[in-house]
Design a protein around this motif. Structure first.
Motif, PDB file in Angstrom:
ATOM      1  N   ILE A 164       0.859  -1.186   0.000  1.00  7.38           N
ATOM      2  CA  ILE A 164       0.000   0.000   0.000  1.00  7.38           C
ATOM      3  C   ILE A 164       0.896   1.237   0.000  1.00  7.38           C
ATOM      4  O   ILE A 164       1.859   1.320   0.764  1.00  7.38           O
ATOM      5  CB  ILE A 164      -0.990   0.029   1.190  1.00  7.38           C
ATOM      6  N   LEU A 165       0.609   2.149  -0.921  1.00  4.11           N
ATOM      7  CA  LEU A 165       1.348   3.401  -1.058  1.00  4.11           C
ATOM      8  C   LEU A 165       2.848   3.176  -1.199  1.00  4.11           C
ATOM      9  O   LEU A 165       3.661   3.910  -0.650  1.00  4.11           O
ATOM     10  CB  LEU A 165       1.053   4.330   0.126  1.00  4.11           C
ATOM     11  N   GLY A 166       3.237   2.138  -1.922  1.00  4.41           N
ATOM     12  CA  GLY A 166       4.651   1.849  -2.151  1.00  4.41           C
ATOM     13  C   GLY A 166       5.337   1.163  -0.992  1.00  4.41           C
ATOM     14  O   GLY A 166       6.542   0.947  -1.026  1.00  4.41           O
ATOM     15  N   ILE A 167       4.591   0.815   0.043  1.00  6.95           N
ATOM     16  CA  ILE A 167       5.172   0.143   1.209  1.00  6.95           C
ATOM     17  C   ILE A 167       4.748  -1.321   1.191  1.00  6.95           C
ATOM     18  O   ILE A 167       3.563  -1.630   1.185  1.00  6.95           O
ATOM     19  CB  ILE A 167       4.716   0.812   2.527  1.00  6.95           C
ATOM     20  N   ARG A 168       5.739  -2.222   1.152  1.00  7.45           N
ATOM     21  CA  ARG A 168       5.459  -3.654   1.153  1.00  7.45           C
ATOM     22  C   ARG A 168       5.246  -4.108   2.596  1.00  7.45           C
ATOM     23  O   ARG A 168       5.979  -3.712   3.497  1.00  7.45           O
ATOM     24  CB  ARG A 168       6.606  -4.435   0.513  1.00  7.45           C
ATOM     25  N   ILE A 169       4.205  -4.910   2.792  1.00  7.57           N
ATOM     26  CA  ILE A 169       3.864  -5.441   4.113  1.00  7.57           C
ATOM     27  C   ILE A 169       4.122  -6.939   4.081  1.00  7.57           C
ATOM     28  O   ILE A 169       3.635  -7.638   3.199  1.00  7.57           O
ATOM     29  CB  ILE A 169       2.382  -5.188   4.439  1.00  7.57           C
TER      30      ILE A 169
END
Length: 126
Positions: free
Chosen positions: A72-77
């Motif tokens: 999400i929003l370029g952030i990998r979880i």
């Protein structure tokens, strides 16, 4: 979740923070909704609450369920044994690819690896 026509719903120029009205608070059944333009992240301790929230939102808005969040929003979880991990590697790779820097090869640093670095104890001029 992805809101399909978020841009047609008007513009807000201020940040909005909401709290659940006291008469609707059910301890242990809180759901946090993070929304940025048309990207939405829903989190809760209860998968039942997450699914109920998704059903309610889909009944009111044109949305697509993207499943378990992994980006999400370029952030990998990603899940780890200690909990959730966050990484911006996906975003960094996109930027590097945009400027064609992914084609470079790894180069050795021109430094003598036997050299021991020491803390600079000198006073600065400023």
């Amino acid at each position: 979740m992805d809101v399909k026509i978020a841009f047609l719903n008007g513009e807000l120029e201020e940040d909005i923070y909401m709290e659940q009205p006291e008469s609707f608070v059910v301890p242990g059944h809180e759901v946090i909704i993070c929304l940025y333009v048309d990207d939405m992240l829903i989190e809760s301790k209860s998968m039942t609450d997450i699914n109920a929230t998704k059903r309610m939102l889909v009944s009111k808005f044109n949305m697509k369920d993207l499943g378990v969040a992994d980006l999400i929003l370029g952030i990998r979880i990603h899940k780890t044994p200690q909990g959730l991990g966050l990484s911006q590697s996906h975003y960094i790779e996109k930027v590097l690819d945009m400027f064609k820097y992914l084609d470079f090869k790894i180069a050795k640093a021109p430094i003598d690896v036997s050299y021991a670095l020491q803390k600079n104890e000198a006073e600065s001029d400023s």
